[in-house]
Design an enzyme around this catalytic site. Structure first.
Site, mmCIF file in Angstrom:
data_model
loop_
_atom_site.group_PDB
_atom_site.id
_atom_site.type_symbol
_atom_site.label_atom_id
_atom_site.label_comp_id
_atom_site.label_asym_id
_atom_site.label_seq_id
_atom_site.Cartn_x
_atom_site.Cartn_y
_atom_site.Cartn_z
ATOM 1 N N CYS A 86 14.380 93.878 -52.288
ATOM 2 C CA CYS A 86 13.400 94.942 -51.646
ATOM 3 C C CYS A 86 12.412 95.707 -52.807
ATOM 4 O O CYS A 86 12.819 95.292 -53.856
ATOM 5 C CB CYS A 86 13.947 95.678 -50.799
ATOM 6 S SG CYS A 86 14.787 98.026 -52.060
ATOM 7 N N CYS A 139 13.306 97.578 -55.577
ATOM 8 C CA CYS A 139 14.320 97.421 -56.602
ATOM 9 C C CYS A 139 13.485 97.499 -57.514
ATOM 10 O O CYS A 139 13.429 97.371 -58.907
ATOM 11 C CB CYS A 139 14.612 95.542 -56.514
ATOM 12 S SG CYS A 139 16.240 96.363 -54.753
ATOM 13 N N ASP A 193 -24.783 78.094 -65.617
ATOM 14 C CA ASP A 193 -25.224 77.207 -66.031
ATOM 15 C C ASP A 193 -25.875 76.150 -66.054
ATOM 16 O O ASP A 193 -25.334 75.446 -65.290
ATOM 17 C CB ASP A 193 -24.132 77.101 -67.502
ATOM 18 C CG ASP A 193 -24.276 76.350 -68.630
ATOM 19 O OD1 ASP A 193 -25.853 76.818 -69.005
ATOM 20 O OD2 ASP A 193 -23.542 75.614 -69.600
#
Length: 754
Positions: A26, A29, A444
């Site tokens: 989970c 952890c 550009d």
């Protein structure tokens, strides 16, 4: 992941390393491992629960120390297996899901009769409760074993996780049932139970075996669906990493040998026949063909290549035979670079997710406290011990930090994976946050709006000369030149089937033009002023107007003459990409104000801007000037995206709020950008912005649901208004909802067809 992958400890020192993490169940952890790593001096770590990876930046810390820190937290870690090995190991990737499925099927088969008997009084025969105990016990002990094991490991390390909540809740429900059966009245023959969506408060005459068994099954089902969905969400990246060819036809001293791609080295040459994958990145040294680059760029139209052109590994040769010289291999290839960028993006965290991580870090301890508070509160309020117990168990079971932990990484996994399929590389979650506020897009010109290659834009014969005759003569005289203008004219003649005549006595005058004898007559091609001054060939008013118009637009105008007379005018310039005008229109639809920024002259810039529909133009700008303009726009309150492809764009790309590099550009530009459009098509830039915004929206929706669910559900459980069985179902659904909501991004489609 195989256990033997976690054994080696003698890996070399790395200043920036990724680790595979095993054993996380989970978000708590992941947060615990992250804290453990970050306590090491000189280490900055980010742990991703969904991808099961840790990204670590360290100074003076070796890999063994990092792995030891992870193991000290109760988990396992290892250096990632190289891409090629993972590709071979792909068939075993679903081991976790398969194990969960087996445990789920057995547990569900045993739990279903328990739930049915407990919920339907008419089926409750004499001593049914003892059958329910017999069936429920294996589910609680074996089915929930993964939760118990992790809870025990966490307890040993003085911490808690989602599994701790589940384990305690299931064991509590089971132990209460044992108490009611052996010491209460629930074990008496003829005992009956009823089911309610609200909590049961009937004392020691009630058992919670259906809660213990069903909650285990529901959470196993949620974990199984989650594991499958996580695998699917990362499938696009795994498919990308497995695109590369396995073998190549090495060409050495005229002899062809089939060899593994891994044995190729820069400087080697290999043969690619029609229908074969190009083994690795390189330059074409012989042959001409068309290459299908769709797996890299997302573009379906094959690209023509010939001698001197760059080709990318994993693309498919669909035309003639090619000989390619190797320029990059292994981790240096374009495919590997794209894979790294996608994986790095999936490992990042958005600002909102960092908040979720902080919540997850204290979530489980807070839930235990709230569960105890519910138990004590009911007793203080005069409730029965059974009511207090029910509220406490429901509080434990309904809490779900998993949804918080999955909210961002699953959406990133799917969004970035879908982007890689479309030729869009998103560097990380911060990019998603930036796209939401961008209001100005600076473009550009050369290589971004235009192709960056000279092309013929008009052919104007004079007098009785045909278009084909003019092109043929111009291509013939230019055949001795390597100038980009000459190549553009020769290329158009080849496309239109204009024959190239035999030419002799070729000579060129730098900056002016060329001359040659073509089919026995002197032919000239060059500036109109050169023809007039050096060859006394006068221009008619119409021809003069055409020359002036072309030069005002910053195009190169070539006057062609033979037999002492002007025969026509050919205009050549850097052509605008066919999709650029439509892309500019889409930018406006997305709320982006387009700005053209170029180092070219004002005439060329204005001409291109008018063709694609841009009003704000800045021409003749140096690289420093580009950077200054980005800063000026930001000072004016604009949030700026910059699109470029050259080294001269790198500083501006880095300074912009959102840097977008065209994939055909330089490595410097790509390194400085936040988004990379592999195909170099401006339409894909618009799709990239849409995908980034859609992914961010999904992340926010996931986080809202995860927070709202817990804020609403926990108080309801504490008030005793929720049966623990319903609480378990709701908890499992919350994680599944977040993952399936993220999977909707797989359906993202580009606007229109290109």
């Amino acid at each position: 992941m195989d256990a033997d992958r976690y054994a080696p400890r003698d890996a070399p020192f790395h200043a920036d390393v990724n680790l595979d993490i095993a054993g996380m169940t989970c978000a708590s952890c992941a947060t615990r491992i992250e804290r453990k790593l970050n306590r090491i001096e000189g280490v900055s770590a980010t742990v991703n629960y969904a991808t099961e990876k840790a990204r670590v930046q360290s100074t003076g810390v070796d890999t063994a120390t990092l792995i030891a820190a992870v193991e000290a937290a109760g988990y396992r870690a290892a250096l990632p297996v190289p891409i090629a090995i993972e590709a071979d190991a792909a068939p075993s990737a679903d081991t976790e899901a398969a194990q969960l499925r087996r445990r789920l099927v057995v547990s569900a088969s045993l739990a279903l009769p328990v739930v049915v008997l407990s919920m339907i009084p008419a089926l409750q025969f004499t001593n049914w409760q003892w059958l329910a105990l017999t069936l429920a016990a294996p589910v609680v002990v074996w089915g929930a074993l993964p939760f118990h094991r992790v809870a025990l490991i966490n307890a040993r390390h003085g911490s808690a996780s989602m599994d701790s909540l589940v384990s305690v809740g299931v064991i509590a429900a089971f132990l209460w049932s044992l108490y009611a059966l052996f010491f209460g009245t629930a074990g008496a023959p003829g005992m009956h139970m009823t089911f309610s969506l609200l909590s049961n408060q009937s004392g020691a005459s009630e058992i919670y075996l259906e809660v213990a068994a069903a909650v285990t099954v529901l959470i196993l089902a949620g974990r199984y669906i989650e594991a499958r969905a996580k695998r699917e969400s990362g499938a696009a990246l795994q498919a990308l990493l497995r695109l590369g060819a396995k073998d190549a036809t090495l060409l050495r001293e005229g002899v062809e040998t089939r060899v593994p791609v891994a044995s190729l080295a820069p400087g080697d040459s290999f043969v690619v026949r029609p229908g074969e994958k190009i083994a690795t990145d390189g330059l074409v040294t012989d042959g001409a063909s068309a290459v299908d680059r769709s797996m890299i760029t997302g573009e379906s139209v094959p690209v023509d290549v010939t001698v001197g052109d760059r080709v990318v590994g994993a693309t498919v040769n669909v035309g003639g035979r090619l000989v390619v010289e190797v320029t990059r291999v292994g981790a240096d290839t374009e495919l590997a670079r794209i894979g790294r960028m996608v994986e790095e993006a999936q490992s990042g965290k958005a600002k909102a997710q960092r908040l979720a991580d902080r919540v997850s870090a204290i979530f489980v301890p807070v839930v235990f406290v709230l569960s105890v508070a519910a138990f004590v509160g009911w007793l203080i309020a005069g409730g029965s011990i059974e009511a207090a117990f029910t509220a406490a168990v429901a509080t434990l079971i309904i809490a779900c930090p998993c949804a918080l932990g999955l909210a961002t990484p699953t959406a990133l996994l799917v969004g970035t994976g879908r982007g890689s399929q479309l030729g869009i590389i998103i560097r990380g979650p911060q990019v998603l946050e930036q796209t939401r506020t961008v209001d100005t897009i600076v473009l550009d010109k050369t290589g971004t709006i235009t192709t960056g290659k000279m092309a013929v834009v008009s052919v104007e014969p004079i007098g009785a000369v045909s278009r084909g005759e003019l092109l043929s003569a111009a291509a013939s005289v230019e055949s001795g030149s390597e100038h980009p203008v000459a190549r553009a004219i020769i290329a158009l003649a080849a496309v239109e089937g204009a024959p190239t005549g035999e030419s002799t006595s070729f000579s060129a005058e730098a900056g002016q033009g060329v001359q040659a004898v073509v089919d026995g007559r002197l032919t000239l091609a060059g500036r109109a002023s050169w023809l007039a001054e050096s060859w006394s060939i006068a221009l008619s008013p119409t021809a003069s107007a055409a020359v002036t118009s072309g030069e005002d637009a910053a195009a190169t105008v070539i006057a062609v003459a033979w037999d002492g007379e002007l025969r026509g005018i050919i205009t050549v310039r850097d052509a605008v990409k066919p999709t650029s005008a439509e892309a500019i229109a889409r930018f406006r639809t997305l709320g982006l104000r387009p700005v053209l920024l170029t180092g070219d002259n004002a005439g060329s810039a204005r001409s291109v801007a008018a063709e694609v529909g841009i009003e704000e133009v800045h021409a003749g700008v140096t690289p420093q000037g580009k950077l200054d303009l980005i800063h000026a726009l930001q000072t004016d309150g604009r949030v700026v995206a910059m699109v470029g492809d050259g080294v001269n764009d790198s500083a501006a790309l880095a300074a912009a709020d959102l840097g977008i590099a065209m994939g055909g550009g330089t490595d410097a530009a790509i390194a400085a950008s936040d988004l990379t459009v592999v195909s170099g098509d401006l339409l894909v830039v618009a799709d990239a912005v849409r995908l980034a915004r859609r992914t961010l929206g999904t992340i926010k929706g996931n986080l809202f649901w995860a927070f709202a669910y817990n804020v609403a559900a926990i108080p309801i459980a504490m008030l005793g208004l929720l049966n623990p069985l319903v609480a378990g179902a709701a908890m499992a659904f919350s994680s599944v909802f977040v993952v399936t909501n993220s999977l909707r991004l797989r359906r993202f489609a580009p606007l229109g067809s290109r």
